[in-house]
Scaffold this active site. Structure first.
Site, PDB file in Angstrom:
ATOM      1  N   GLY A  36       0.837  -1.210   0.000  1.00  0.00           N
ATOM      2  CA  GLY A  36       0.000   0.000   0.000  1.00  0.00           C
ATOM      3  C   GLY A  36       0.864   1.249   0.000  1.00  0.00           C
ATOM      4  N   TYR A 141      -2.888 -18.081  -4.898  1.00  0.00           N
ATOM      5  CA  TYR A 141      -3.622 -16.873  -4.511  1.00  0.00           C
ATOM      6  C   TYR A 141      -5.116 -17.183  -4.341  1.00  0.00           C
ATOM      7  CZ  TYR A 141      -6.214 -12.566  -5.323  1.00  0.00           C
ATOM      8  OH  TYR A 141      -7.122 -11.551  -5.238  1.00  0.00           O
TER       9      TYR A 141
END
Ligand code: UDP
Length: 329
Positions: A36, A141
């Site tokens: 982020g 994932y």
């Protein structure tokens, strides 16, 4: 409402925070800033830097803030990386969520909206994909996201937690203001990679396979604007606040575009000839992924507002052309 957004400095998280604050909600963000960006954190949100695998950190956030519901984006999300480093994905995505849930149960916080993915389905058994269809992920994932959904389910049965899992198809585009957008390192997604060509950061875009059984031989995906995804999270929080049961929803436009069509639309938006070259198929890519989002439309009342591909790419272009290096100065 006071909402804790885990991963609120990431791509979809930051856009959701912008929509929550626009809607007048109080937002607390926790993010470890591994992928982020601090620049993506809305100035009106309260920010805690920390990792969800750190129980003391998560406890301290819940001790300090009276949270009504959690929206959980804090996860690693690169398919390719998940195949070469699967245990990183088990550690962050699953162990992190385990710690989070322990802390939520201890603090009697019983509502969570979860960022899931179409990768939970794997090779689709039919198009469009419905929520009840087979889930057999073809990469780590997707497997960890599916396992996270199951963690919510069983924790819910034992401790009364309710969850909404939102399975996104291809998230793309950027905030209409051009203030925040997509900034992954490394970038692996089609639209930002295409836009690197007019930005002179890439000589051409590679088309991964033109021998699929589709109208022009290239893969078909359902591209959904990030702000439309953000709105679905707000509706999902309201759905849980209203006392509704746990649920799973697909989020897509229900319309598919081929890789060639996406490139052609980007040429139109940018006015650049964007050179493309055919390359071999990328391992694990299904030919077609298109969502049925009927359930989200009917039950949540969700309606994508930015469904036009040209508009989606125009918002992405506004962001990338003004931030060619993402958030880096
Ligand atoms: N793709 C491509 N060239 C690229 C990146 C992606 O042809 O440089 C194709 C990829 O094979 C897939 C589609 O674009 O069919 C979308 O890929 P992306 O990685 O953006 O999302 P995914 O569908 O894997 O979640």
């Amino acid at each position: 409402m006071k909402i804790l957004v885990l991963g609120g400095a990431g791509y979809i998280g930051s856009h959701t925070v912008y929509e929550l604050i626009d809607a007048g909600e109080e937002v607390v963000i926790a993010d470890n800033l591994e992928t982020g960006h601090i620049e993506a954190v809305h100035p009106k949100a309260k920010f805690y830097k920390g990792d969800i695998r750190d129980r003391a950190f998560v406890d301290s956030v819940f001790d300090n803030e009276k949270i009504d519901a959690v929206i959980h984006f804090a996860a690693n999300s690169l398919v390719g990386e998940s195949m070469v480093n699967p245990l990183k994905y088990y550690d962050n995505n699953l162990c992190g969520t385990k710690v989070l849930l322990e802390s939520m149960v201890a603090h009697n916080i019983d509502k969570i909206v979860f960022s899931s993915t179409a990768a939970t389905y794997g090779e689709p058994e039919r198009i469009p994909i419905m929520e009840g269809d087979r889930t057999e992920p073809t990469n780590t994932y997707g497997e960890t996201k599916l396992s996270m959904e199951k963690m919510f389910k069983w924790t819910g049965k034992a401790h009364g937690l309710r969850y909404v899992s939102l399975r996104y198809f291809n998230a793309c585009g950027a905030h209409v203001s051009g203030q925040i957008g997509e900034a992954h390192k490394p970038e692996t997604h089609l639209i930002p990679l295409i836009l690197q060509v007019p930005l002179k950061q890439r000589e051409h875009i590679s088309i991964f396979g033109d021998d699929y059984d589709t109208k022009d031989g290239t893969c078909i995906r359902d591209y959904i604007h990030v702000t439309d995804l953000a709105q679905a999270h707000i509706l999902a929080v309201k759905y849980l606040m209203a006392g509704n049961e746990s649920n799973i929803f697909n989020l897509g436009n229900g319309v598919g575009f081929t890789v060639k069509e996406v490139i052609e639309t980007a040429r139109k938006v940018t006015g650049d000839p964007i050179k493309a070259e055919i390359e071999p198929r990328r391992a694990g890519d299904p030919a077609q992924l298109i969502a049925s989002s009927e359930k989200a439309r009917t039950i949540l009342g969700w309606k994508p507002e930015h469904a036009d591909l040209e508009e989606i790419i125009a918002t992405a272009w506004k962001w990338h052309s003004t931030h060619p290096n993402g958030y880096a100065k």
